[in-house]
Design a protein around this motif. Structure first.
Motif, PDB file in Angstrom:
ATOM      1  N   ARG A   1    -119.649  68.621  35.700  1.00 33.13           N
ATOM      2  CA  ARG A   1    -120.405  67.724  34.967  1.00 33.13           C
ATOM      3  C   ARG A   1    -120.276  68.351  33.450  1.00 33.13           C
ATOM      4  O   ARG A   1    -120.174  69.521  33.219  1.00 33.13           O
ATOM      5  CB  ARG A   1    -121.728  67.886  35.439  1.00 33.13           C
TER       6      ARG A   1
ATOM      7  N   PHE B   1    -127.123  60.735  35.647  1.00 32.39           N
ATOM      8  CA  PHE B   1    -125.859  61.605  36.322  1.00 32.39           C
ATOM      9  C   PHE B   1    -125.497  61.109  37.567  1.00 32.39           C
ATOM     10  O   PHE B   1    -124.222  61.268  37.911  1.00 32.39           O
ATOM     11  CB  PHE B   1    -125.973  63.272  35.836  1.00 32.39           C
TER      12      PHE B   1
ATOM     13  N   HIS C   1    -122.054  59.624  38.841  1.00 34.13           N
ATOM     14  CA  HIS C   1    -121.395  60.456  39.949  1.00 34.13           C
ATOM     15  C   HIS C   1    -120.768  59.618  40.968  1.00 34.13           C
ATOM     16  O   HIS C   1    -119.967  59.501  41.455  1.00 34.13           O
ATOM     17  CB  HIS C   1    -121.775  61.761  40.308  1.00 34.13           C
TER      18      HIS C   1
ATOM     19  N   ASP D   1    -122.169  67.662  29.594  1.00 36.37           N
ATOM     20  CA  ASP D   1    -123.354  67.499  29.013  1.00 36.37           C
ATOM     21  C   ASP D   1    -123.438  68.379  27.638  1.00 36.37           C
ATOM     22  O   ASP D   1    -123.567  69.600  27.814  1.00 36.37           O
ATOM     23  CB  ASP D   1    -124.479  67.590  30.033  1.00 36.37           C
TER      24      ASP D   1
ATOM     25  N   THR E   1    -121.376  63.140  27.560  1.00 33.23           N
ATOM     26  CA  THR E   1    -121.591  63.185  28.993  1.00 33.23           C
ATOM     27  C   THR E   1    -120.352  62.665  29.934  1.00 33.23           C
ATOM     28  O   THR E   1    -119.691  62.069  29.349  1.00 33.23           O
ATOM     29  CB  THR E   1    -122.731  62.361  29.339  1.00 33.23           C
TER      30      THR E   1
ATOM     31  N   PHE F   1    -117.665  63.666  33.441  1.00 31.52           N
ATOM     32  CA  PHE F   1    -117.221  64.402  34.495  1.00 31.52           C
ATOM     33  C   PHE F   1    -115.767  64.561  34.234  1.00 31.52           C
ATOM     34  O   PHE F   1    -115.248  63.588  33.922  1.00 31.52           O
ATOM     35  CB  PHE F   1    -117.451  63.817  35.952  1.00 31.52           C
TER      36      PHE F   1
END
Length: 606
Positions: free
Chosen positions: A243, A222, A226, A245, A254, A256
């Motif tokens: 986020r 992650f 990011h 998930d 998963t 953003f």
């Protein structure tokens, strides 16, 4: 009767087996549509080869040169000829065409490129003492020769479509083709944050110009993702992204997704991947629209990057020759996962609003740059000051429309939205936080709070339905008829009762009471269109929520209403406790937060 046209053959031509060169040129038409398509195939092969760094170079929009260099495990010398054969691959064994765990499954890619261009592959397999090179021109394969290369593979494609000049005429300008290559590399770089990518324009020769570059990211998945998205989509996106998930029935999602207050005018900033493969799929687009429908106007779109991972047998990646589309075994599960994951993330964001709102606010406060000591008349000409610059702006002004409230002991400033200190222009609440100030639009904020209350009431008590005095009969196409009836139970939950009327017609017996008088034919047809397009419908829900939004608007605190200190603080506390209160019902911010250090910068204190 007219005489037969002598130019038209009346005798059927015999069936012939095409030679490999013709078959490869046909395959190239499917796999290699343009330079960017070839780059995608070449880079995916490099990723599958375990590369940690991939360097891509192109010239003249990729028309005269495409070169991909990687540090992967390479191709053994005795397999180079096989790599240029159709349907040859190391990525499947042929027993299960759906169980695909790699990218470049299609064995036609390299031979297709060699059929329409001048292709050279130089490679040194891991553990090998020397490198080797093979070339193919217009489908003719040359002998393997020794070469110099420290590790990995270099695939070079020159003069794309020189063997099929008619295809060359359909390519766009160099600028347009370059843009498509950049887009492909960015998408692949998003999906592989642990790999470093460099893209160069070498038009004119030499090392060329670096047009895109990202190093291999570090940290957990992650953190790496990011950081990679911040480099590709920008730091603003990274600062305003939530986020994602979530997992359901063998599918894991998963990525953003942006706050509603960080939105775009089009869906171009939406990136979707299935098992690492960039795709553009209507299941995704429909789910995203549904998840954000309650927070954004229909002409606004969130920015996001979503990655769905699943067992390869649950999705067919071979629907499209370029694999840009996929087909899920159960699209309903995929859609449900996306909607629920996005809505959960938006709810977890609580009252949070986009940081770009504060940036824009601070920008509006910053004074214009002008020569030191100069004062401007209305015609913008500088004149000599008759008083010091510190005296500017303090001329007599109209009576301010502001009310200042004394500090309330029980309200502490370490609350997220602080303690109310003033009301400005009977519409904006000024609150002091522990490290700055918050400016709240009282009408927009209360409108959202009332709307959320109404939605909760509707969810708890159901949607009241009104029976039609004369039921409406709606004729549908045969396919639409089946889809609408399959969705009848869900529609009844929103107060729309539909029954089969025989043939391809349905009977509308009840409609949602909140909607008042309804054009049942138009409503059912809208639902049918959405079901056909997205396999789900938002029409009834959207219409109900639009009415609740209007009710909330009329039932909220109006602009111009004077509020007491306890009322303002109660508004702030309810905003903190209510999900989605950071934006109004159309995605606009309900408040702006300015940090003390940013305010101090405005006054030159930092």
């Amino acid at each position: 009767m007219n005489a037969p046209d002598p130019n038209i053959h009346t005798k059927r031509a015999p069936i012939r087996q095409l030679d490999d060169a013709a078959a490869n040129r046909i395959a190239a038409g499917e796999v290699v549509e343009r330079p960017a398509s070839a780059v995608k195939e070449m880079v995916e092969n490099a990723i599958d080869a375990g590369a940690t760094r991939i360097d891509v170079a192109y010239a003249d929009g990729g028309k005269t040169l495409l070169r991909v260099t990687d540090d992967g495990f390479g191709i053994p010398e005795d397999q180079l000829v096989l790599a240029l054969s159709r349907h040859a691959t190391s990525k499947i064994d042929g027993s299960d065409l759906l169980n695909i765990h790699t990218f470049g499954f299609r064995g036609e890619a390299l031979p297709s490129m060699g059929a329409v261009g001048r292709l050279t592959i130089t490679s040194r397999a891991a553990g090998a003492d020397t490198a080797a090179v093979i070339s193919v021109n217009g489908g003719v394969i040359n002998a393997v020769k020794p070469a110099a290369l420290s590790r990995g593979t270099v695939v070079e494609l020159r003069d794309l479509f020189h063997a099929t000049p008619a295809r060359l005429k359909f390519l766009r300008t160099d600028r347009s083709e370059s843009g498509a290559i950049i887009d492909v590399i960015k998408r692949l770089a998003m999906a592989e944050p642990l790999i470093g990518f460099t893209l160069r324009d070498v038009t004119g020769g030499g090392e060329g110009r670096v047009v895109f570059q990202v190093p291999p990211q570090t940290g957990d998945l992650f953190d790496a993702l990011h950081a990679r998205l911040a480099k590709i989509l920008g730091s603003d996106f990274a600062a305003n992204a939530l986020r994602i998930d979530a997992e359901r029935e063998g599918l894991a999602l998963t990525g953003f997704a942006s706050l509603p207050t960080y939105s775009r005018g089009s869906a171009t900033a939406q990136y979707m991947f299935v098992n690492g493969r960039p795709v553009r799929d209507k299941v995704f687009f429909g789910a995203i629209r549904g998840a954000y429908s309650d927070f954004l106007h229909r002409d606004r779109h969130p920015a996001l990057a979503l990655f769905l991972e699943c067992d390869p047998t649950l999705v067919d990646v071979n629907v499209h020759p370029a694999k840009s589309e996929v087909r899920f075994r159960d699209p309903g599960v995929a859609r449900g996962l996306i909607v629920s994951a996005l809505r959960h993330a938006l709810a977890e964001a609580g009252h949070r609003a986009s940081t770009t709102v504060a940036d824009a606010t601070l920008g509006a406060f910053r004074p214009e740059t002008r020569p030191e000591g100069a004062i401007y008349q209305m015609d913008r000409r500088p004149v000599q000051p008759s008083y010091t610059p510190m005296q500017q702006g303090f001329a007599e002004a109209p009576a301010p429309s502001a009310r200042f409230e004394p500090a309330v002991e029980e309200v502490v400033e370490d609350q997220p939205l602080g303690a109310a200190r003033a009301q400005v222009h009977e519409n904006y609440v000024i609150a002091q936080t522990s490290d700055g100030i918050v400016i709240v639009d009282q009408h927009a904020a209360h409108e959202r709070l009332v709307y959320e209350r109404l939605k909760n009431q509707m969810a708890q008590n159901g949607v009241a339905a009104q029976a039609l005095l004369i039921p409406e009969i709606v004729e549908l196409a045969a396919d639409d008829h089946g889809r609408v009836l399959n969705a009848a139970a869900d529609l009844a939950g929103f107060g729309l009762v539909i029954e089969d009327f025989g043939g391809s017609a349905v009977c509308v017996r009840e409609t949602p009471a909140l909607l008042g008088e309804v054009n049942a034919v138009a409503l059912v047809n809208d639902i049918a269109d959405e079901l056909a397009d997205l396999n789900q419908t938002q029409s009834v829900k959207d219409k109900l929520e639009a009415i609740l939004s209007r009710v909330a608007c009329h039932g909220s605190i109006r602009s111009g209403r004077v509020m007491r200190a306890e009322e303002m603080n109660a508004l702030l506390r309810e905003m903190e406790a209510t999900p989605h209160s950071g934006q109004c019902n159309h995605g606009r911010p309900t408040y702006v937060e300015l940090k003390l250090h940013d305010i101090e910068k405005l006054f030159g204190r930092r």
